[in-house]
Design a protein around this motif. Sequence first.
Motif, PDB file in Angstrom:
ATOM      1  N   GLY A  11       0.583  -1.163   0.031  1.00 34.93           N
ATOM      2  CA  GLY A  11      -0.155   0.121   0.199  1.00 34.93           C
ATOM      3  C   GLY A  11       0.867   1.341  -0.028  1.00 34.93           C
ATOM      4  O   GLY A  11       2.152   1.176   0.041  1.00 34.93           O
ATOM      5  N   LEU A  12       0.410   2.427  -0.281  1.00 34.96           N
ATOM      6  CA  LEU A  12       0.928   3.665  -0.568  1.00 34.96           C
ATOM      7  C   LEU A  12       0.136   4.619   0.286  1.00 34.96           C
ATOM      8  O   LEU A  12      -0.933   5.040  -0.049  1.00 34.96           O
ATOM      9  CB  LEU A  12       1.098   3.967  -1.835  1.00 34.96           C
TER      10      LEU A  12
ATOM     11  N   ASN B 128      -6.121   3.330  12.889  1.00 31.84           N
ATOM     12  CA  ASN B 128      -5.999   2.076  12.903  1.00 31.84           C
ATOM     13  C   ASN B 128      -6.373   1.450  11.422  1.00 31.84           C
ATOM     14  O   ASN B 128      -5.967   0.455  10.850  1.00 31.84           O
ATOM     15  CB  ASN B 128      -6.492   1.281  13.873  1.00 31.84           C
ATOM     16  N   GLU B 129      -7.802   1.978  11.062  1.00 28.36           N
ATOM     17  CA  GLU B 129      -8.509   1.732   9.710  1.00 28.36           C
ATOM     18  C   GLU B 129      -7.621   1.976   8.787  1.00 28.36           C
ATOM     19  O   GLU B 129      -7.438   1.030   7.636  1.00 28.36           O
ATOM     20  CB  GLU B 129      -9.734   2.257   9.740  1.00 28.36           C
ATOM     21  N   VAL B 130      -6.922   2.852   8.820  1.00 27.19           N
ATOM     22  CA  VAL B 130      -6.039   3.555   7.543  1.00 27.19           C
ATOM     23  C   VAL B 130      -4.814   2.481   7.270  1.00 27.19           C
ATOM     24  O   VAL B 130      -4.547   1.905   6.250  1.00 27.19           O
ATOM     25  CB  VAL B 130      -5.565   4.938   7.732  1.00 27.19           C
ATOM     26  N   LEU B 131      -4.251   2.166   8.395  1.00 27.33           N
ATOM     27  CA  LEU B 131      -3.155   1.114   8.468  1.00 27.33           C
ATOM     28  C   LEU B 131      -3.469  -0.271   7.847  1.00 27.33           C
ATOM     29  O   LEU B 131      -2.805  -0.761   7.132  1.00 27.33           O
ATOM     30  CB  LEU B 131      -2.456   1.065   9.809  1.00 27.33           C
ATOM     31  N   GLU B 132      -4.706  -0.748   8.411  1.00 20.75           N
ATOM     32  CA  GLU B 132      -5.135  -1.950   7.998  1.00 20.75           C
ATOM     33  C   GLU B 132      -5.260  -1.879   6.365  1.00 20.75           C
ATOM     34  O   GLU B 132      -5.223  -2.739   5.720  1.00 20.75           O
ATOM     35  CB  GLU B 132      -6.496  -2.253   8.537  1.00 20.75           C
ATOM     36  N   ARG B 133      -5.869  -0.644   5.694  1.00 23.16           N
ATOM     37  CA  ARG B 133      -6.084  -0.702   4.454  1.00 23.16           C
ATOM     38  C   ARG B 133      -4.906  -0.612   3.605  1.00 23.16           C
ATOM     39  O   ARG B 133      -4.767  -1.032   2.645  1.00 23.16           O
ATOM     40  CB  ARG B 133      -7.136   0.582   4.128  1.00 23.16           C
ATOM     41  N   LEU B 134      -3.976   0.117   4.212  1.00 20.30           N
ATOM     42  CA  LEU B 134      -2.537   0.149   3.464  1.00 20.30           C
ATOM     43  C   LEU B 134      -1.944  -1.009   3.604  1.00 20.30           C
ATOM     44  O   LEU B 134      -1.271  -1.639   2.387  1.00 20.30           O
ATOM     45  CB  LEU B 134      -1.572   1.128   4.276  1.00 20.30           C
TER      46      LEU B 134
ATOM     47  N   GLU C 201      -3.736  -0.852  -0.445  1.00 21.52           N
ATOM     48  CA  GLU C 201      -4.688   0.201  -1.101  1.00 21.52           C
ATOM     49  C   GLU C 201      -3.722   1.436  -0.888  1.00 21.52           C
ATOM     50  O   GLU C 201      -2.810   1.503  -0.383  1.00 21.52           O
ATOM     51  CB  GLU C 201      -5.675   0.606  -0.156  1.00 21.52           C
ATOM     52  N   HIS C 202      -4.258   2.363  -2.152  1.00 25.36           N
ATOM     53  CA  HIS C 202      -3.604   3.630  -2.305  1.00 25.36           C
ATOM     54  C   HIS C 202      -4.353   4.524  -1.518  1.00 25.36           C
ATOM     55  O   HIS C 202      -5.645   4.856  -1.802  1.00 25.36           O
ATOM     56  CB  HIS C 202      -3.130   4.015  -3.686  1.00 25.36           C
TER      57      HIS C 202
ATOM     58  N   ARG D  46       4.708   2.383   3.088  1.00 25.18           N
ATOM     59  CA  ARG D  46       5.165   3.253   2.153  1.00 25.18           C
ATOM     60  C   ARG D  46       4.608   4.591   2.475  1.00 25.18           C
ATOM     61  O   ARG D  46       3.190   4.794   2.622  1.00 25.18           O
ATOM     62  CB  ARG D  46       5.198   3.044   0.661  1.00 25.18           C
ATOM     63  N   VAL D  47       5.395   5.696   2.358  1.00 27.32           N
ATOM     64  CA  VAL D  47       4.822   6.969   2.468  1.00 27.32           C
ATOM     65  C   VAL D  47       5.281   8.125   1.392  1.00 27.32           C
ATOM     66  O   VAL D  47       6.742   7.858   1.243  1.00 27.32           O
ATOM     67  CB  VAL D  47       4.921   7.895   3.967  1.00 27.32           C
TER      68      VAL D  47
END
Length: 291
Positions: free
Chosen positions: A5-6, A68-74, A78-79, A108-109
């Motif tokens: 993810g990114l 936490n939701e954002v980290l899981e999606r990454l 997901e982008h 990744r950031v």
Amino acid sequence: MQSQGLLSMVGTPIGNLSDISTRVAETLAASDVILCEDTRVTGRLLAHLEIHTTLVRCDENVIASRVNEVLERLERGEHISFVSDAGMPGVSDPGQRLVDAALDAGLRVEVIPGPSAVTCALVASGLAMEHFYFEGFLPRREKEQCQRLTELAFIPGALVIYESPRRVAATLSNIAAVMPERRVALVRELTKLHEEVVRDVAPSLAQTIAARGEVRGECVIVIAAPTEDESKNRVRAFLAEQGQVAPTLEEAIAQGLAAGESKTALAKRLAKTFSMPRGEVYDRIVSVSAG
């Protein structure tokens, strides 16, 4: 194999939509979701670009619950892009928390550059900015604001402050009271049709803006760095309050040399303390050590 993810931190225009870059538009269009401070503000930007990516509110009030939701999606590949209402996200807005969490998780950031009110205001002010300090928003209460300005007055560089148009006159008045010697620039409506820069010595600028009455548009205040004499006087006044006597440059050099400090390190430290060019301080050190 699942792709990594990114998280894209995307800079957006601070006023003029023509400042948006091709890379910004491409990144927003390619994202699975865009996190933003205000869906209405970012929605207008996406409509201008004819981009239909899903928007999710992620301002300072809800970002803690979304991390936490954002980290899981990454982690699922997901982008995700994050934008602030205007300018570079992560600078005086909640996006920094996402970057910190993503990096700690080994994800990744990337940063997609865009306009920044800080650097734009510094350049527009015309004030010397070899060194500068970004304060962001000052405390709102007068007592706390003046106390913070007193602390900032010791910094040997230009100061950049964000302020709302409703409070800018009062803030300029406090700056004039704390730093009456300084030149100050009020930069308003950056990149927009009515962009304006008003510069003067702090007390005169405060009077000019107070006389206007209503001030409109986003405001950035740039305060010039202290002169050498002002810095010395402030240090002496501070030490006097503590019952101490400020050393002269020669005395400070002698103390540093006696303590075994290298000439280079001593020159660097004292140049900041006395707000002088490092080369000039170094020459004085050589002279003192030779004598």
